[in-house]
Design a protein around this motif. Structure first.
Motif, PDB file in Angstrom:
ATOM      1  N   GLN A 113       2.708  -2.314  30.944  1.00  0.00           N
ATOM      2  CA  GLN A 113       1.825  -3.208  31.058  1.00  0.00           C
ATOM      3  C   GLN A 113       1.926  -4.306  30.282  1.00  0.00           C
ATOM      4  O   GLN A 113       2.752  -4.253  29.523  1.00  0.00           O
ATOM      5  N   CYS A 142     -12.351  -1.536  36.405  1.00  0.00           N
ATOM      6  CA  CYS A 142     -11.073  -1.642  36.679  1.00  0.00           C
ATOM      7  C   CYS A 142     -10.813  -1.361  38.308  1.00  0.00           C
ATOM      8  O   CYS A 142     -11.748  -0.828  38.840  1.00  0.00           O
ATOM      9  N   ARG A 200      -8.086  -0.181  41.097  1.00  0.00           N
ATOM     10  CA  ARG A 200      -6.701   0.657  41.179  1.00  0.00           C
ATOM     11  C   ARG A 200      -6.260   0.727  42.548  1.00  0.00           C
ATOM     12  O   ARG A 200      -6.960   0.745  43.607  1.00  0.00           O
ATOM     13  N   ASP A 222      -1.449   0.925  40.664  1.00  0.00           N
ATOM     14  CA  ASP A 222      -1.428  -0.493  39.834  1.00  0.00           C
ATOM     15  C   ASP A 222      -2.880  -0.625  39.358  1.00  0.00           C
ATOM     16  O   ASP A 222      -3.709  -0.231  39.885  1.00  0.00           O
ATOM     17  N   THR A 263      -5.696  -3.119  37.626  1.00  0.00           N
ATOM     18  CA  THR A 263      -6.126  -4.683  36.972  1.00  0.00           C
ATOM     19  C   THR A 263      -7.681  -4.233  36.111  1.00  0.00           C
ATOM     20  O   THR A 263      -8.389  -3.702  36.986  1.00  0.00           O
ATOM     21  N   CYS A 264      -7.587  -4.379  34.812  1.00  0.00           N
ATOM     22  CA  CYS A 264      -8.948  -3.961  34.274  1.00  0.00           C
ATOM     23  C   CYS A 264      -9.485  -5.193  33.187  1.00  0.00           C
ATOM     24  O   CYS A 264      -8.500  -5.961  32.724  1.00  0.00           O
ATOM     25  N   THR A 265     -10.750  -5.404  33.113  1.00  0.00           N
ATOM     26  CA  THR A 265     -11.176  -6.176  32.157  1.00  0.00           C
ATOM     27  C   THR A 265     -12.160  -5.479  31.345  1.00  0.00           C
ATOM     28  O   THR A 265     -12.774  -4.641  31.819  1.00  0.00           O
ATOM     29  N   LEU A 313      -8.024  -9.433  29.978  1.00  0.00           N
ATOM     30  CA  LEU A 313      -7.468  -8.909  31.468  1.00  0.00           C
ATOM     31  C   LEU A 313      -6.184  -8.063  31.176  1.00  0.00           C
ATOM     32  O   LEU A 313      -5.248  -8.530  30.664  1.00  0.00           O
ATOM     33  N   TYR A 314      -6.058  -6.973  31.650  1.00  0.00           N
ATOM     34  CA  TYR A 314      -4.940  -6.187  31.514  1.00  0.00           C
ATOM     35  C   TYR A 314      -4.436  -5.588  32.927  1.00  0.00           C
ATOM     36  O   TYR A 314      -5.187  -5.304  33.850  1.00  0.00           O
ATOM     37  N   GLN A 315      -3.111  -5.679  33.171  1.00  0.00           N
ATOM     38  CA  GLN A 315      -2.684  -5.264  34.343  1.00  0.00           C
ATOM     39  C   GLN A 315      -1.553  -4.492  34.093  1.00  0.00           C
ATOM     40  O   GLN A 315      -0.646  -4.642  33.153  1.00  0.00           O
TER      41      GLN A 315
END
Length: 104
Positions: A23, A39, A41, A51, A53-55, A83-85
């Protein structure tokens, strides 16, 4: 006799991704109560990885995957304001049984 971590010889497949989470970015901030996050998914076919993608809007959460062999992997802690990927990987040969997020 090879150990359990040895690779199968010459099966014609590409090397598998390492199991667990990859990540970006790595954030370090204090956790807050009452996590609020969103998120998305995406699961590949076959379901070797998912995969995320989350805020995170407040508090802290972590993502997880449960693999078909019973292994459970957790992401690093995701804190508010970023923001996380990331990708949670189970295999091959194992597949993703379930995935989600957990407030901390």
């Amino acid at each position: 006799m090879p150990g359990p971590a040895s690779a199968a010889p010459g099966n014609g497949r590409e090397a598998a991704e390492p199991r667990g989470f990859a990540q970006s970015p790595a954030a370090e901030a204090p956790a807050r109560a009452d996590a609020i996050w969103e998120c998305e998914r995406w699961v590949s076919v076959p379901a070797y990885h998912v995969d995320f993608t989350c805020t995170v809007f407040s508090g802290a959460v972590r993502a997880y995957v449960v693999c078909s062999d019973g292994a459970v992997f957790y992401s690093r802690i995701m804190y508010a304001g970023a923001l996380y990927q990331m990708r949670g990987t189970c295999g091959p040969p194992w597949t993703v049984r379930t995935s989600g997020e957990q407030p901390l």
